[in-house]
Scaffold this motif. Structure first.
Motif, mmCIF file in Angstrom:
data_model
loop_
_atom_site.group_PDB
_atom_site.id
_atom_site.type_symbol
_atom_site.label_atom_id
_atom_site.label_comp_id
_atom_site.label_asym_id
_atom_site.label_seq_id
_atom_site.Cartn_x
_atom_site.Cartn_y
_atom_site.Cartn_z
ATOM 1 N N TYR A 39 36.847 45.240 45.521
ATOM 2 C CA TYR A 39 36.640 44.357 44.372
ATOM 3 C C TYR A 39 35.371 44.721 43.610
ATOM 4 C CZ TYR A 39 35.696 40.004 41.842
ATOM 5 O OH TYR A 39 35.415 39.074 40.870
ATOM 6 N N ARG B 104 42.990 43.537 45.691
ATOM 7 C CA ARG B 104 41.564 43.321 45.434
ATOM 8 C C ARG B 104 41.021 44.332 44.425
ATOM 9 N NH1 ARG B 104 38.357 39.319 46.076
ATOM 10 N NH2 ARG B 104 36.683 40.385 47.171
ATOM 11 N N PHE C 172 42.561 32.426 47.854
ATOM 12 C CA PHE C 172 43.080 33.105 46.667
ATOM 13 C C PHE C 172 43.943 32.172 45.828
ATOM 14 C CE2 PHE C 172 42.433 36.552 49.796
ATOM 15 C CZ PHE C 172 41.536 37.323 49.077
ATOM 16 N N LEU D 59 46.631 43.844 50.535
ATOM 17 C CA LEU D 59 45.504 43.003 50.157
ATOM 18 C C LEU D 59 44.396 43.834 49.493
ATOM 19 C CD1 LEU D 59 44.039 40.290 50.155
ATOM 20 C CD2 LEU D 59 43.280 40.763 52.493
ATOM 21 N N VAL E 165 38.306 45.404 51.734
ATOM 22 C CA VAL E 165 38.700 44.151 51.075
ATOM 23 C C VAL E 165 37.569 43.627 50.200
ATOM 24 C CG1 VAL E 165 39.334 41.736 51.461
ATOM 25 C CG2 VAL E 165 40.346 43.521 52.875
ATOM 26 N N SER F 19 45.276 37.657 42.134
ATOM 27 C CA SER F 19 44.945 36.651 43.140
ATOM 28 C C SER F 19 46.194 36.159 43.855
ATOM 29 C CB SER F 19 44.211 35.476 42.483
ATOM 30 O OG SER F 19 42.987 35.877 41.918
ATOM 31 N N CYS G 120 47.161 38.724 46.302
ATOM 32 C CA CYS G 120 46.302 38.642 47.486
ATOM 33 C C CYS G 120 46.778 37.542 48.431
ATOM 34 C CB CYS G 120 44.859 38.363 47.075
ATOM 35 S SG CYS G 120 43.983 39.729 46.267
ATOM 36 N N GLN H 209 42.010 42.940 41.182
ATOM 37 C CA GLN H 209 41.129 41.824 40.838
ATOM 38 C C GLN H 209 39.816 42.327 40.235
ATOM 39 O OE1 GLN H 209 40.790 39.450 44.556
ATOM 40 N NE2 GLN H 209 41.276 37.700 43.247
#
Length: 475
Positions: A65, A116, A179, A112, A61, A100, A103, A119
């Protein structure tokens, strides 16, 4: 918007208003990217509990990102030039906002993690484009320096407030709210951008083979560390070799081999990677330590981190003054040495460590990172010509982002189910790495500034961890 547009500081109210809206959009984009890294870390233990995720899933997680941000940041500036900074910023921020939202409604950890990744990919486009927008909106160096100072201050505010905001939101509204908060910020930034001028695309070369091989290599090594996969480690070695061959043969390489071989570039980049490796790896496990081992709430955890992040923002200013007076080597080496002390301080954390000791351990992290990052950025920019500053800064910030992803991966893997043991083992690894880069700093970095960094790149001195400065080109 081209470089020959009127100076918003010298023109009429319409130009000033347009520039102000552009700066607002760019600053909000940087704010939401920086805030996201902080609020999510504090929410990690609660996410793991509610979505039944183990530490490996939580690593993805966080690392998903930063991994995408690191991999795509190398060529995001070139893409921003090709399609125009305003279009790149709008696409990136819109995608970040949608990701977002995904998420916030993710029903399971797999969804999730996927969101990410999206994102991170979107953030890689937003970050350089936001700086390009500021440069275009303020064509003169003096006006641009003031605008970039405001841009940097917004990122510093997000860094300082992030843990507290994340803890407050998670404790009162639940982890999904960390988020949700991105949605209104992203919407306001996009509205502000609509009122500003459009950027003019430029035919900038784009190294697609280099980008693909770099992304695969970084993903392979991250997977190898998190999952303990020998096959992934072998894949990393193979793809890395392919990347080197591709870059050597490319007419427009994403990463110039000659640039990377220079110690004046390699040492600051390696130092930035080591700093983020230690900083974000430790912060990831400290969040778990505070909430799962010591039983603190998310809000209390955010308050524990607040002095550290606030100290980073304040010490950035001191580092700039030290660098100007003594050169970058002193604050770089001193910052790393202080951070080594902080990392070794993690060895004092046990299941019954007093709260005051826990808080004291975090302070050297803020002091060390705050001293070293602005100085190493200045050292890097001093070592390259103005027309290479964007490439060098992009390389530096990609290295820092990857260092953060690798730190989370390694610290988490060392922890397994024993957070305290993982903290202690990770501390020893991080201290060893930092000692090595400190020695390299003392040997290879010049003791004095022999020339000022290009005035067109003042933003590259930003010391906010995780900030990017790889897009100094106008779009």
């Amino acid at each position: 918007m081209s470089d020959d547009l009127p100076d918003p500081t010298d023109g009429g109210a319409a130009h000033r208003g347009s520039a102000g809206l552009t700066l607002l959009a760019a600053a909000l984009g940087f704010f939401v990217l920086t805030l996201d890294t902080q609020v999510v870390t504090v929410a990690m233990p609660v996410i793991g509990t509610e979505l039944n995720g183990d530490i490996t899933a939580l690593q993805w997680v966080v690392s998903g990102y930063t991994l995408m941000l690191a991999a795509l940041l190398l060529s995001a500036g070139a893409l921003s030039d090709r399609i125009g900074a305003s279009k790149a910023f709008a696409i990136g921020l819109a995608a970040f906002t949608v990701a977002s939202a995904a998420c916030s409604v993710a029903p399971e950890l797999g969804v999730l993690v996927g969101a990410r990744f999206l994102q991170g990919a979107a953030g890689a486009l937003v970050l350089p484009a936001s700086l390009a927008l500021v440069r275009q909106a303020y064509p003169t160096a003096a006006a641009r320096a003031r605008a970039v100072a405001a841009w940097t201050a917004v990122g510093g505010a997000a860094m300082a407030a992030g843990p507290l905001v994340g803890g407050l939101l998670t404790s009162t509204l639940g982890w999904r709210s960390v988020f949700y908060v991105n949605l209104p910020i992203g919407l306001v930034a996009l509205i502000a951008l609509i009122r500003g001028p459009r950027s003019i695309p430029r035919p900038t070369p784009f190294d697609l083979p280099g980008q693909l091989s770099a992304t695969l290599a970084l993903a392979a090594i991250t997977y190898a560390v998190i999952e303990g996969s020998v096959a992934a480690l072998a894949a990393f070695c193979v793809v890395s070799a392919v990347f080197v061959i591709v870059e050597r043969r490319s007419a427009h390489p994403m990463v110039s081999p000659r640039l990377v071989r220079r110690p004046a570039v390699a040492v600051p980049t390696a130092t930035g990677l080591a700093l983020n490796f230690a900083f974000y790896g430790a912060v990831f496990l400290l969040a778990l330590y505070f909430e799962q081992v010591r039983g603190l709430s998310a809000l209390e955890t955010g308050l524990m981190f607040l002095p550290m992040t606030a100290l980073i923002t304040m010490v950035n200013l001191l580092s700039g003054r030290l660098t100007t007076r003594y050169g970058p080597r002193l604050p770089m080496a001193l910052g790393q040495a202080v951070l080594v002390g902080g990392v070794c301080g993690l060895l004092a954390l046990q299941h019954d460590t007093p709260r005051v000791v826990q808080a004291a351990v975090l302070l050297p992290f803020g002091l060390g990172a705050g001293l070293a990052v602005p100085a190493l950025t200045a050292a890097l920019l001093e070592s390259v010509d103005a027309d290479r500053a964007g490439l060098a800064a992009g390389l530096l910030n990609a290295g820092r982002q990857f260092g953060g992803a690798l730190g989370v991966a390694l610290f988490g893997s060392l922890a397994g189910g024993a957070v305290v043991t993982g903290l202690h083992t990770g501390a020893l690894v991080a201290a060893t790495v930092l000692v090595a880069t400190t020695i390299a700093t003392l040997v290879f970095v010049r003791p004095r500034m022999t020339a000022q960094a290009p005035q067109d790149e003042p933003f590259a001195r930003s010391g906010v961890p995780g900030s990017g400065a790889g897009a100094d080109r106008p779009g």
